[in-house]
Structure formats: C-alpha cells, structure tokens
Design a protein around this motif. Structure first.
Motif, short mmCIF file in Angstrom:
data_model
loop_
_atom_site.label_atom_id
_atom_site.label_comp_id
_atom_site.label_asym_id
_atom_site.label_seq_id
_atom_site.Cartn_x
_atom_site.Cartn_y
_atom_site.Cartn_z
N LEU A 155 0.80 -1.23 0.00
CA LEU A 155 0.00 0.00 0.00
C LEU A 155 0.83 1.27 0.00
O LEU A 155 0.28 2.36 -0.20
N ILE A 156 2.13 1.16 0.21
CA ILE A 156 2.97 2.34 0.44
C ILE A 156 2.93 3.33 -0.72
O ILE A 156 3.00 4.53 -0.53
N GLY A 157 2.78 2.83 -1.94
CA GLY A 157 2.74 3.72 -3.10
C GLY A 157 1.34 4.19 -3.45
O GLY A 157 1.15 4.83 -4.48
N GLU A 158 0.36 3.91 -2.57
CA GLU A 158 -1.04 4.27 -2.79
C GLU A 158 -1.53 3.77 -4.16
O GLU A 158 -1.98 4.55 -5.01
N PRO A 159 -1.45 2.46 -4.38
CA PRO A 159 -1.82 1.90 -5.69
C PRO A 159 -3.32 2.00 -5.95
O PRO A 159 -4.14 1.99 -5.02
N ALA A 160 -3.66 2.06 -7.23
CA ALA A 160 -5.06 2.05 -7.62
C ALA A 160 -5.64 0.65 -7.55
O ALA A 160 -6.84 0.47 -7.32
N LEU A 161 -4.79 -0.35 -7.74
CA LEU A 161 -5.22 -1.75 -7.79
C LEU A 161 -4.38 -2.57 -6.82
O LEU A 161 -3.15 -2.53 -6.87
#
Length: 220
Positions: A155-161
C-alpha cells in the motif's frame, strides 16, 4: 479500471504445451472488491500474475486505468507496476535482514527515493496495528504480523489496484480471518480496487463479486 481481453497463457513442457489460461475476458470497475476462486491448477494465480505485470501473456491484453501494460517497455512496465499496482503474495516474502519499517518503505526507496518514505511507512504500520514493531525483523514477528508488513509494503505507493494471491494460505484460521478483514477494511476506507485470489468460499463471499475459474476459463 481493469480490462482483460482474450488472455491466454501457455507453458512448454516435455509432454507438450500446458494451457493455463484460455482466452479470458474480465472487467473490474474502480473501487470494487472482487474475488477469484477455483481449484488448484485452475489458472487463477496465472491470471493474477498477468494482471499484475509479473508474467507476460501468451496472447491478449491487460489494460489498467487506460494503460495497456504489456505494450509498455520493460522499464516503463516496472515503473507502472511499482506505482499503480500493489501485490500481496501467498507468503510474506519480507527481506530477512531488514526491519519492518525498511520492508514497508522499500517500494518507495527503489522508486528513485522519496523523502517521506519512512514517514509514510511508519504511518501505515501504525494504522495496521504494528506501531510497536517498527524496528522488528521478520524473524521476530508472527506470521500474521509479517503479513501485515507485506500489506503495508503493497500500500505504500497508494496503488489504484491491490492484488492478493492466496494471502492467507499459510495462516491459522483466526489469523486468516483477521487478514481478510484487514484487506476488506483497506478496500472500504481507501477506495482501493481489490482483486483477491482464494480457495475459501466463505471468505470469497465477503466480496462485491465472485469469479469462478476452471481449466483456465471463467465459468458461471
């Protein structure tokens, strides 16, 4: 936000080609929680690996947020995968010589460096109940705690998927329920599109949509 078209995956063996995926079409709307279920060898993990940019399809397309990911060059694909897609694997796969904080921050550190990488990792680990384990090494944490670090890393990169491939296969039933509940909370609170592979029908039923796969094809 996700569209798969005519996806195929074949593997060469001494006995001839093995067809793991047979012309699959799949659409997932933004913000949906979708589970994929099927028996071992049905092709569900192969499908997730192609969607996640980890295994090139033998044929077909994967489009995420309008980007045909397998048309990208190697470097651009790696950058897109790191920034827009989060992966939670079957095992935690943490680096044993790094602390929980370092493991969680790793994607940002590899992406050219982010000044706030450790601040963001700290906030995520605290949110996931690991505030007291920031300096712990994987060998000093339980399996459930390690899995929470792996989720923070995803989640660290704030993913869309967010893709989760049998993320609780090696956990006891209580910890399994806790991790699935945590993934569900992440989906709801962050609005992240979640695609989860599982063999557990009871857990799959918690999703917005359940997709069944058999013999490399989506079935009713």
């Amino acid at each position: 936000m996700l569209a798969c078209r005519a996806l195929e995956k074949s593997y060469a063996t001494d006995r001839g080609p093995v067809h793991a995926m047979r012309g699959v079409d799949l659409d997932v709307a933004a913000g949906r929680y979708t589970t994929i279920i099927g028996r071992s060898g049905s092709g569900k993990s192969s499908l997730l690996a192609m969607i996640g940019g980890l295994s090139r399809p033998s044929a077909g397309r994967v489009v995420i947020e309008g980007v045909d990911i397998w048309a990208l060059g190697r470097r651009d694909l790696a950058r897109f995968r790191n920034r827009r897609v989060g992966h939670v694997f079957q095992f935690a796969s943490l680096l044993p010589t790094l602390r929980a904080l370092d493991n969680a921050a790793l994607p940002l550190l590899l992406d050219g460096g982010h000044a706030d990488a450790y601040d963001r990792a700290t906030a995520l680990l605290e949110e996931l109940g690991l505030g007291a384990h920031l300096d712990a090494f994987p060998s000093e944490m339980s399996a459930g705690e390690q899995r929470r670090v792996a989720i923070a890393r995803a989640l660290i990169g704030e993913p869309a998927l967010l893709l989760a491939d049998e993320p609780t296969a090696d956990l006891d039933e209580q910890t399994e329920r806790e991790i699935i509940a945590l993934l569900g909370r992440v989906h709801r609170e962050r609005g992240t599109t979640l695609l989860l592979v599982t063999h557990n029908l009871a857990l799959a039923a918690q999703a917005d949509e359940v997709i069944h796969i058999a013999d490399g094809m989506i079935v009713p």
